[in-house]
Each structure stands twice: as structure tokens, then as C-alpha cells.
Design a protein around this motif. Structure first.
Motif, PDB file in Angstrom:
ATOM      1  N   GLY A   2       0.791  -1.235   0.000  1.00 41.10           N
ATOM      2  CA  GLY A   2       0.000   0.000   0.000  1.00 41.10           C
ATOM      3  C   GLY A   2       0.816   1.273   0.000  1.00 41.10           C
ATOM      4  N   MET A   3       2.044   1.221  -0.518  1.00 40.40           N
ATOM      5  CA  MET A   3       2.806   2.466  -0.568  1.00 40.40           C
ATOM      6  C   MET A   3       2.163   3.407  -1.586  1.00 40.40           C
ATOM      7  N   ARG A   4       1.981   4.659  -1.166  1.00 33.52           N
ATOM      8  CA  ARG A   4       1.340   5.617  -2.067  1.00 33.52           C
ATOM      9  C   ARG A   4       2.318   6.076  -3.138  1.00 33.52           C
ATOM     10  N   PRO A   5       1.783   6.447  -4.313  1.00 31.06           N
ATOM     11  CA  PRO A   5       2.654   6.937  -5.395  1.00 31.06           C
ATOM     12  C   PRO A   5       3.556   8.084  -4.946  1.00 31.06           C
ATOM     13  N   ALA A   6       2.952   9.045  -4.228  1.00 30.88           N
ATOM     14  CA  ALA A   6       3.744  10.209  -3.811  1.00 30.88           C
ATOM     15  C   ALA A   6       4.906   9.780  -2.926  1.00 30.88           C
ATOM     16  N   VAL A   7       4.641   8.794  -2.070  1.00 30.01           N
ATOM     17  CA  VAL A   7       5.693   8.298  -1.172  1.00 30.01           C
ATOM     18  C   VAL A   7       6.801   7.639  -1.984  1.00 30.01           C
ATOM     19  N   THR A  40       7.736  -5.744  -1.710  1.00 31.59           N
ATOM     20  CA  THR A  40       6.571  -4.861  -1.686  1.00 31.59           C
ATOM     21  C   THR A  40       5.478  -5.408  -2.576  1.00 31.59           C
ATOM     22  N   ALA A  41       4.237  -5.004  -2.275  1.00 28.63           N
ATOM     23  CA  ALA A  41       3.104  -5.352  -3.120  1.00 28.63           C
ATOM     24  C   ALA A  41       2.148  -4.170  -3.110  1.00 28.63           C
ATOM     25  N   LEU A  42       1.297  -4.122  -4.129  1.00 34.97           N
ATOM     26  CA  LEU A  42       0.428  -2.952  -4.278  1.00 34.97           C
ATOM     27  C   LEU A  42      -0.627  -2.873  -3.179  1.00 34.97           C
ATOM     28  N   ASN A  43      -1.208  -4.014  -2.820  1.00 36.60           N
ATOM     29  CA  ASN A  43      -2.233  -3.994  -1.779  1.00 36.60           C
ATOM     30  C   ASN A  43      -2.153  -5.270  -0.959  1.00 36.60           C
ATOM     31  N   VAL A  44      -2.985  -5.316   0.087  1.00 35.51           N
ATOM     32  CA  VAL A  44      -2.901  -6.442   1.017  1.00 35.51           C
ATOM     33  C   VAL A  44      -3.137  -7.772   0.290  1.00 35.51           C
ATOM     34  N   GLU A  45      -4.124  -7.751  -0.620  1.00 40.03           N
ATOM     35  CA  GLU A  45      -4.452  -8.981  -1.332  1.00 40.03           C
ATOM     36  C   GLU A  45      -3.238  -9.532  -2.092  1.00 40.03           C
ATOM     37  N   LEU A  46      -2.603  -8.625  -2.869  1.00 36.83           N
ATOM     38  CA  LEU A  46      -1.431  -9.050  -3.635  1.00 36.83           C
ATOM     39  C   LEU A  46      -0.291  -9.441  -2.697  1.00 36.83           C
TER      40      LEU A  46
END
Lengths: 133, 283
Positions: free
Chosen positions: A81-86, A102-108
């Protein structure tokens, strides 16, 4: 002092950081998490940073050390869940999160953990156990 | 304009007789509000052009700005207002170039002691100048409108859509030159789409990028690293032969980033990875 809750879902521990991380909070989280890993025998840790607007070198180091601690306890860490801006800020600052997946969201993130568990050799079956005894 | 041939002739003579003094005074009147953004020599040249073409138009007989005889005067005015509009001068700063003549006339011709005939001529000339001013104004506005239309077109080119190619695969076809500002916008948009759609694979297609230099490569690399930090993998596709040669000649290293020649190859690669992941999970 604010504490970050550690939730257990199946074979995974889920940490969702919703507060500003400070030294004390970070240390408490490291302690709680390592205790829970040992207590539950979980093999995966997901750290959700969706709510974090700022990831500075301090938070980055905290994430790295949590990942390192977990690895020692045979648990894999995924930051999700890292934000683009981060992400952009981290790249501009030249910071990298060494040793962290890293992954885009919890599911992934859960899929990623499931995959890396599947890559490992199969658990020893009853036969294997009986052979050692 | 109701100027008779005789009036036009007298006006032309009036402008002729004081030519040097008039243009000097005219240039001063124009130069003041521009505050040195154009050199005096340049202004003097423009003013002399205007003066010359105006005299020619007047000498041709009954003056009419839309007539054939005034063609070169119109051309001079158009050229002047166009260049002013493109250089970013305001409407007033452009119009003053024409209206400066009025001020110059009052400076040069002794108005108070003049006989009624001269005064009448000056009034008539004032009307002519007003006409020129309106014409300038119109050209100025038209040029600005063209500028705005051009810029709107350029903005449209800048809009870069992020498209979903497959479940879990998004692509961003880059078109046009990448400068820092645009690269930043593209990077943000791509990363936001990754989060919104939860796609772990992104294809950056650079078929439409005319040239890849170190700076463009740097922008692309940054995007890829940022996407990786977020947990997504980027594939770069659409690398033309010349671009590949430039990349190698410049010593740009894409490291372990997957690069493919065509978008189709990149999509195939992404699908293969997704399939491999699915198998690994189900085992």
C-alpha cells in the motif's frame, strides 16, 4: 503511547500503521511483532502503510529492521500500500528499502507470501517425521 | 473613411515635411511604455516602416485602409502586431505603437498657432490613426487566439492515457518528447493507476518517443524504481532499432528491467509472469 495493533490472519500477521511513527512506537512495534511471530509461529508479515503520507529515512530504516528481525524468525515481510507520492519521494531522495518485498495492496501481498511459501520445499510428511523418531 | 484625394495629399505632405522629427518623437512615445524591452533602433525601424507605408498609402489618393493602395501599410501593421503578440506584449503596448503618431504630431506641429486648415487636417489624420489602431488591435487579438489554439493542441498531446491491457496489466504509451515536468506527470499518473487497478505489471511503451537521451532514460528508470518500491514490475517496450543503438552508445544501463521490442512481446511477457505466479501459488 500509541501502539500499532498486530492482527493474525491464518499464517500471516497483519500490521496496519495508522499513526505517525516515532521512536517509541517503532520500538514497541518491533517488540510486539517479534513476540507475536514467536508465539504464533506465523511465516508471513504484512505491513500496510496505506495511511502513511510521509515515509522518511527513519520509517524506511524501521521497515528494514522489522524485515530483518522477521527473517531471523523465519517470517517473510511484505510492505503493501505504498502511495505513489511516497514512492516518488523515496526515489527522488535516493532511498531504497533494502531487503523488503513490496506489493500494491494487502491482497497481492498475501498472494506474494503464499507464492514464496509454495516455492519452499514441501513440509516433511508423516513418513519423514517417523523416520527421525 | 471619408478622405478626399486632396486631403490625403495634404496629409501625406504634412507627414513628409517633418519626417525625421516625427519619427524621432514617435519612437520616443512608443519606447516609453515598453520600458526597454525592445531596443530603440528596432522601434525606430518599425516606426519608419509605418511612416513610409502610411505616406505611400496617403499619396495614392483618397485614403482607405481596406483599399489596394494601403496593402503594404496593412502588411506592416500585421507584421508589427503579430510579432508583439508573440513576444508577449500587452494589447496597450501594441496599440501605443500606432497611437504614438498622434502624440508625435502634437509635439512636432504647432497646434495652438496653426490655422484652421491645418487643424482640420490633423483631425482627419487622427481619424486615420484611429482606424490603424483598430486594425492593429484586431490583428493582435487574432494572433493571440491562434496562440491559445496552438497551446490547447499541445496540451492535448501532453495528455497521456494509462490503459488497462489485461487483468493485472496496465500500459502507458508515451508520445512526444519527455521533459522533466511531463515525466513527473506521467510517473504520478502511472503509479496512481497501479494502485487504483491493483495491477502488478505495467508496460511503458516508448514507441512514440522520438529520442531517448540520458535524461529521458533517467526519468523512465525513476518511474520503474518507484513502481518497484510499490510492489509492481515495469516492462519497457517499443524500443526502436535506432533507440537501442543510442541507449548502448550512451552507456545507459537498464539493469534487470525487462525490455521488449514491441508492446505485444511485453504483454506476452507479463501474461507469462502472471501465469507462473498463479502456478506457484496453486502448488
Amino acid at each position: 503511547m500509541e501502539r500499532v495493533p498486530v492482527l493474525k490472519i491464518g499464517d500471516i500477521l497483519l500490521v496496519s500503521i495508522q499513526v505517525d511513527m516515532q521512536d517509541q512506537t517503532a520500538l514497541a512495534l518491533q517488540e510486539d511483532l517479534s513476540d507475536r511471530i514467536v508465539a504464533t509461529g506465523c511465516h508471513g508479515v504484512i505491513i500496510d502503510i496505506t495511511a502513511l503520507d510521509i515515509v522518511d529515512s527513519f520509517v524506511g530504516r524501521m521497515l528494514s529492521s522489522i524485515a530483518a528481525i522477521s527473517r531471523v524468525l523465519d517470517a517473510e515481510t511484505v510492505v503493501v500500500g505504498m502511495r505513489p507520492a511516497v514512492a516518488i519521494t523515496l526515489v527522488e531522495l535516493g532511498l531504497s528499502l533494502d531487503g523488503i518485498r513490496t506489493a500494491l495492496n494487502v491482497e497481492l501481498g498475501m498472494e506474494l507470501l503464499a507464492r514464496s511459501r509454495a516455492d519452499e520445499p514441501e513440509d516433511l510428511g508423516i513418513d519423514g517425521l517417523s523416520a527421525t523418531t | 473613411m471619408g478622405l478626399t484625394a486632396e486631403e490625403s495629399g495634404r496629409l501625406a505632405a504634412l507627414l513628409e515635411t517633418h519626417a525625421d522629427k516625427l519619427t524621432a518623437s514617435w519612437t520616443d512615445a512608443v519606447a516609453a511604455p515598453l520600458r526597454g524591452r525592445l531596443t530603440r533602433a528596432e522601434l525606430l525601424r518599425q516606426v519608419q516602416d509605418l511612416h513610409r507605408t502610411l505616406v505611400e498609402a496617403l499619396q495614392a489618393g483618397d485614403f482607405d485602409l481596406s483599399a489596394e493602395a494601403a496593402a503594404s501599410l496593412r502588411a506592416t501593421l500585421v507584421e508589427m502586431s503579430r510579432s508583439r503578440a508573440r513576444q508577449g506584449f500587452s494589447a496597450a503596448e501594441t496599440a501605443v505603437t500606432v497611437f504614438g503618431l498622434k502624440k508625435a504630431l502634437f509635439d512636432v506641429v504647432d497646434v495652438r498657432g496653426a490655422d484652421p486648415q491645418v487643424l482640420a487636417d490633423l483631425l482627419a489624420l487622427g481619424l486615420v490613426i484611429d482606424d490603424l489602431g483598430l486594425f492593429t488591435f484586431e490583428t493582435y487579438a487574432k494572433t493571440r487566439e491562434e496562440l491559445i489554439a496552438d497551446q490547447a493542441e499541445q496540451l492535448l498531446e501532453l495528455a497521456t492515457p494509462v490503459v488497462k491491457l489485461w487483468e493485472g496489466v496496465v500500459a502507458i504509451p508515451l508520445v512526444g518528447t519527455l521533459d522533466s515536468a511531463r515525466a513527473q506527470v506521467i510517473m504520478e499518473r502511472l503509479l496512481e493507476t497501479l494502485v487504483e487497478t491493483g495491477s502488478p505489471y505495467a508496460i511503458i511503451d516508448i514507441t512514440g518517443v522520438p529520442a531517448v537521451d540520458t535524461q529521458v532514460a533517467q526519468h523512465i528508470l525513476k518511474t520503474v524504481v518507484a513502481a518497484r518500491l510499490m510492489g509492481a514490475e515495469c516492462i519497457i517496450s517499443g524500443i526502436r532499432p535506432q533507440i537501442a543503438q543510442t541507449i548502448v552508445a550512451l552507456g545507459i544501463e537498464f539493469g534487470d528491467i525487462a525490455t521488449k521490442a514491441s508492446l505485444a512481446d511485453a504483454l506476452r511477457h507479463a501474461l507469462r509472469m502472471i501465469e507462473a505466479n498463479r502456478k506457484a501459488r496453486s502448488n
